[in-house]
Scaffold this active site. Structure first.
Site, PDB file in Angstrom:
ATOM      1  N   ARG A  12       7.265   0.012   0.143  1.00 52.00           N
ATOM      2  CA  ARG A  12       7.241   0.052  -1.123  1.00 52.00           C
ATOM      3  C   ARG A  12       8.080  -0.600  -1.872  1.00 52.00           C
ATOM      4  O   ARG A  12       7.968  -1.146  -2.977  1.00 52.00           O
ATOM      5  CB  ARG A  12       7.225   1.666  -1.483  1.00 52.00           C
ATOM      6  CG  ARG A  12       6.926   1.880  -2.902  1.00 52.00           C
ATOM      7  CD  ARG A  12       6.901   3.434  -3.193  1.00 52.00           C
ATOM      8  NE  ARG A  12       5.844   4.345  -2.162  1.00 52.00           N
ATOM      9  CZ  ARG A  12       5.820   5.619  -2.010  1.00 52.00           C
ATOM     10  NH1 ARG A  12       6.467   6.232  -2.938  1.00 52.00           N
ATOM     11  NH2 ARG A  12       5.124   6.199  -1.284  1.00 52.00           N
TER      12      ARG A  12
ATOM     13  N   HIS B 288      -4.960  -0.870  -0.905  1.00 52.00           N
ATOM     14  CA  HIS B 288      -3.798  -0.174  -0.997  1.00 52.00           C
ATOM     15  C   HIS B 288      -4.327   1.436  -1.802  1.00 52.00           C
ATOM     16  O   HIS B 288      -4.591   1.480  -2.949  1.00 52.00           O
ATOM     17  CB  HIS B 288      -3.270  -0.906  -2.043  1.00 52.00           C
ATOM     18  CG  HIS B 288      -1.812  -0.575  -2.370  1.00 52.00           C
ATOM     19  ND1 HIS B 288      -0.765  -0.698  -1.558  1.00 52.00           N
ATOM     20  CD2 HIS B 288      -1.281  -0.088  -3.669  1.00 52.00           C
ATOM     21  CE1 HIS B 288       0.286  -0.314  -2.259  1.00 52.00           C
ATOM     22  NE2 HIS B 288       0.179   0.048  -3.302  1.00 52.00           N
TER      23      HIS B 288
ATOM     24  N   TYR C 298     -10.241  -4.771 -20.042  1.00 49.84           N
ATOM     25  CA  TYR C 298     -10.022  -5.763 -21.119  1.00 49.84           C
ATOM     26  C   TYR C 298      -9.578  -7.171 -20.618  1.00 49.84           C
ATOM     27  O   TYR C 298     -10.008  -8.039 -21.286  1.00 49.84           O
ATOM     28  CB  TYR C 298      -9.489  -5.342 -22.307  1.00 49.84           C
ATOM     29  CG  TYR C 298      -9.833  -4.327 -23.138  1.00 49.84           C
ATOM     30  CD1 TYR C 298     -11.241  -4.014 -23.600  1.00 49.84           C
ATOM     31  CD2 TYR C 298      -9.176  -2.997 -23.222  1.00 49.84           C
ATOM     32  CE1 TYR C 298     -11.718  -2.919 -24.200  1.00 49.84           C
ATOM     33  CE2 TYR C 298      -9.505  -1.824 -23.781  1.00 49.84           C
ATOM     34  CZ  TYR C 298     -10.884  -1.932 -24.329  1.00 49.84           C
ATOM     35  OH  TYR C 298     -11.216  -0.820 -25.001  1.00 49.84           O
TER      36      TYR C 298
END
Length: 766
Positions: A40, A86, A130
């Site tokens: 991580r 993931h 968007y």
């Protein structure tokens, strides 16, 4: 074997936990910590990526989002990543993707974003429904070789697909783009660097693996932040940081009005305006500082009056940063304004260096620059050899087929006969011509058009070319020297793409050693202007602009029944010393006084003067000035002006007074004065050397003159050789000087004798 109840540790009645809590907690926390560190927070040394970034690039590659292709919605990318590779939240994945696309966050962006991906002001990106994205050329270079057997693949979390363990590309992403992260018990913070400089240092290490750090730093001069700026640390500080892998860099904003025709920055940042005024222009800000937050910080300083020499701040940025700072007046020192901003705002920030990375064994280590580049080069050699071996395997496969095709051409009639007459031609062909299964299958799958003569010639040429290529690859695999030579050639080709003469590769951050940001004295924050300070007998104080001549002091206006008590010429940067009869001294900034148009304001509202005390003196403080202090009891001493400056409203107790005594005299001592004259209320005068009076910071002092009746009236200092002067009475304003004062020269503490003829009746020198 099945576990029985007898195998379990004993437990208390009603206790359903079979493992001690501390052991269970420590084991599970260790698993969590290791997961945080390796999966991580820390980047891999070899490709400089964390798993989420690696999976993002892999998913985009699978979607064929190459730079030459069109954009696709970010939502599709995020969906693929969290659905296939993931298993975490979409927000975390999209945030990681946004950062890869921000040219103010990454020195070499890996994602080409279309739409609102945030800005340097600190605004967030638009929602992923968007925005659109595709890969950049840098990302393609970083993933170069994924299909060539260069790295290992592992199953995805659900076992349905595969993903690469690392990216094999030659681009030095770890140092070029940097990384930051916080794990359990450790963290990493790597600044971006110039890729061409990193490649140059790597080339040096290939030729000389034992190169000194100083030789590497001749190429890697320091971080190269995407937002530019100036690194102001010394070469020793930078070298120590890269030697140990820990340290930090001071990064300052760039004050500049632009670049000249040769691409050099104009360094002052001063932009001339009409009427002799000027303004400062900031063209680059430190890395990681949000422009909007920075401007708010400066505006707050102006609102809080913590930076009184700054009038206004404006954001005139378009595509390039342009922050305009307007000084209070044209008399402000630009360098003091810059230094003040460096000290009070994030125009100077510190970027901490912590080269903590995962090495090839997935072990976290803090490395110096030399070790980091060395291990990265070792990885690239491994990739190079694996690519060569993979290519050799592909060539062998092709040569096997080409050999079968050539056998077919040499025995074409017999091959056709076997195919036409045999029910199972494959085993017959394999037995008769010693063909392999793959060769026989390939011959059977040949098309009739492949039987032309030209095709045979092309096969022979291909066989020769593949054989020669294989020989070269075998030599490469077996020779470390050839591997180094090939790696140097590949790095040189990559450097040409990201060289300093390219738009993307040109260095943005410059290095210029500077002194640490110094504390600016408060008077430097004040615009220096002459003022005349006026204090009335009733204690009203004000400052009138300009130095009003002493002959015009009688024109000052006061409230009815009030009149002038003290007046002094000063500058707005001066500190004013106010001495009270109780022996306390107070300090007032001349810039803090009300203007001279009205009657001012009561002095007791500015400082806490005892109601029973009255003002004895008002004097502008001088850095090296001295004062003669004397009380009505005849005691006195000399004090440095700097020792009586008070920091609070309550002032500073300087003179210890005898009962019923008051501070009567506070006189500045001239630079050449060598004698003191003291006159008492009994009209007796004494003169003695100033050296007989001690210099003290606080106290009662020594006896200046002894009295049988009354006390001290006045005291002054003068140059003995020039004589003693005093102001004549009346309105004439004339001054008289007694050149022969030898008759009054006695030892300090004497009673004295009557003064010269014509000495004022009020027993005062001025």
């Amino acid at each position: 074997m099945a576990t029985t109840d007898d195998d379990l540790p004993p437990s208390a009645p009603g206790d359903s936990i079979d493992t001690p809590f501390d052991s269970a907690l420590s084991e599970r926390y260790l698993v969590y910590a290791l997961s945080t560190i390796t999966a991580r927070s820390l980047p891999d040394l070899r490709d400089g990526l964390k798993p989420v970034h690696r999976r993002l690039l892999w998913a985009m590659r699978a979607m064929r989002l190459d730079p030459s292709q069109g954009y696709k919605k970010s939502a599709r990318v995020v969906g693929d990543v969290i659905g296939k590779f993931h298993p975490h939240g979409d927000t975390a994945v999209y945030d990681a993707m946004v950062r890869l696309a921000q040219d103010f966050s990454l020195r070499y962006p890996l994602v080409d974003g279309q739409g609102n991906f945030g800005n340097i002001d600190g605004d967030n990106a638009a929602a992923y429904r968007y925005t659109e994205a595709r890969l950049t050329r840098v990302a393609i270079d970083l993933m170069q070789g994924l299909d060539e057997g260069t790295v290992d693949f592992r199953p995805t979390y659900n076992g349905e697909d595969e993903e690469p363990e690392i990216m094999p590309g030659l681009f030095p992403n770890l140092l070029a783009n940097g990384a930051s992260g916080i794990a359990v018990g450790m963290a990493t913070n790597i600044p971006p660097h110039n890729a061409a400089e990193v490649i140059d240092a790597a080339l040096l290490l290939i030729d000389n693996p034992r190169a000194e750090l100083a030789e590497l730093l001749a190429h890697v001069k320091g971080p190269d932040f995407p937002t530019g700026g100036i690194i102001v640390d010394s070469a020793e500080t930078i070298a120590h940081a890269y030697q140990t892998g820990r340290g930090g860099f001071r990064v300052r904003a760039r004050f500049s009005t632009g670049k000249d025709a040769d691409g050099r920055w104009e360094e002052s940042g001063i932009e001339k305006q009409a009427g002799g005024t000027w303004q400062l222009v900031i063209s680059e800000i430190p890395y990681g500082v949000a422009k909007g937050k920075l401007i708010e910080q400066i505006a707050q300083l102006i609102a809080d009056k913590k930076l009184p020499i700054l009038e206004d701040v404006r954001d005139e940025s378009a595509e390039d940063i342009r922050i305009v700072l307007v000084p209070k007046s044209r008399n402000v020192d630009p360098e003091i304004l810059k230094e003040s901003l460096f000290r009070l705002t994030e125009l100077e920030s510190r970027f901490a260096l912590n080269l903590n990375v995962l090495d090839a064994t997935r072990t976290p280590k803090v490395m110096g620059l030399h070790q980091l580049l060395t291990e990265w080069l070792q990885h690239q050699i491994v990739v190079l050899v694996r690519r060569a071996k993979h290519r050799i395997g592909k060539i062998d496969d092709r040569l096997e087929l080409v050999g079968g095709y050539l056998i077919a051409f040499l025995n074409l009639d017999r091959i056709i006969e076997i195919i036409r007459t045999e029910d199972e031609p494959k085993p017959v062909m394999m037995a008769e011509f010693q063909l392999t299964d793959r060769q026989a299958e390939a011959i059977l799958n040949m098309r009739l058009r492949s039987l032309r003569k030209l095709e045979e010639m092309e096969l022979k040429r291909e066989q020769a070319d593949l054989t020669a290529e294989r020989e070269e690859l075998v030599k490469l695999v077996e020779s470390p020297a050839r591997q180094r030579t090939r790696l140097k050639r590949d790095l040189a080709a990559l450097r040409a793409v990201y060289g300093p003469d390219t738009a993307l590769g040109a260095r943005r951050t410059t290095l210029s050693e500077a002194a640490p940001a110094r504390d600016i004295p408060l008077d430097a924050m004040i615009e220096k202007e002459p003022v005349t300070v006026i204090l009335s007998k009733r204690g009203w104080i004000r400052a009138q602009r300009g130095h009003v001549a002493e002959g015009q002091w009688g024109d000052f206006k006061f409230k009815e029944g009030d009149e002038l008590a003290f007046a002094a010429h000063a500058q707005t940067t001066d500190k004013l010393l106010v001495a009270a009869s109780d022996g306390r001294f107070y300090t007032i900034g001349a810039d803090k006084l009300p203007g001279g148009r009205g009657f001012g304001e009561p002095l007791r509202l500015i400082v806490d003067i005892d109601p029973d005390a009255h003002i004895v003196a008002l004097i502008p403080a001088q850095a090296d000035g001295r004062l003669l202090l004397a009380s009505t009891s005849g005691h006195g001493f000399v004090v440095q002006m700097g020792d009586v400056i008070a920091e609070t409203r309550k002032g500073r107790n300087v003179v210890n007074l005898k009962p019923k005594a008051q501070l009567a005299v506070v006189r500045p001592i001239g630079a050449g004065d060598d004698s003191i004259a003291v006159v008492g209320e009994n009209r007796k005068l004494v003169v003695f050397p100033i050296a007989e009076v001690p210099v003290m910071g606080r106290g009662q002092g020594v006896m200046l003159q002894r009295y049988r009746d009354g006390g001290l009236s006045d005291a002054t200092t003068f140059v003995f050789a020039e004589g003693l002067s005093w102001t004549m009475g009346g309105d004439s304003g004339r001054t008289r000087t007694e050149t022969d004062v030898a008759p009054w020269r006695v030892a300090r503490g004497a009673a004295g004798r009557m003064p010269p003829t014509g000495f004022p009746r009020n027993n005062r020198f001025a």
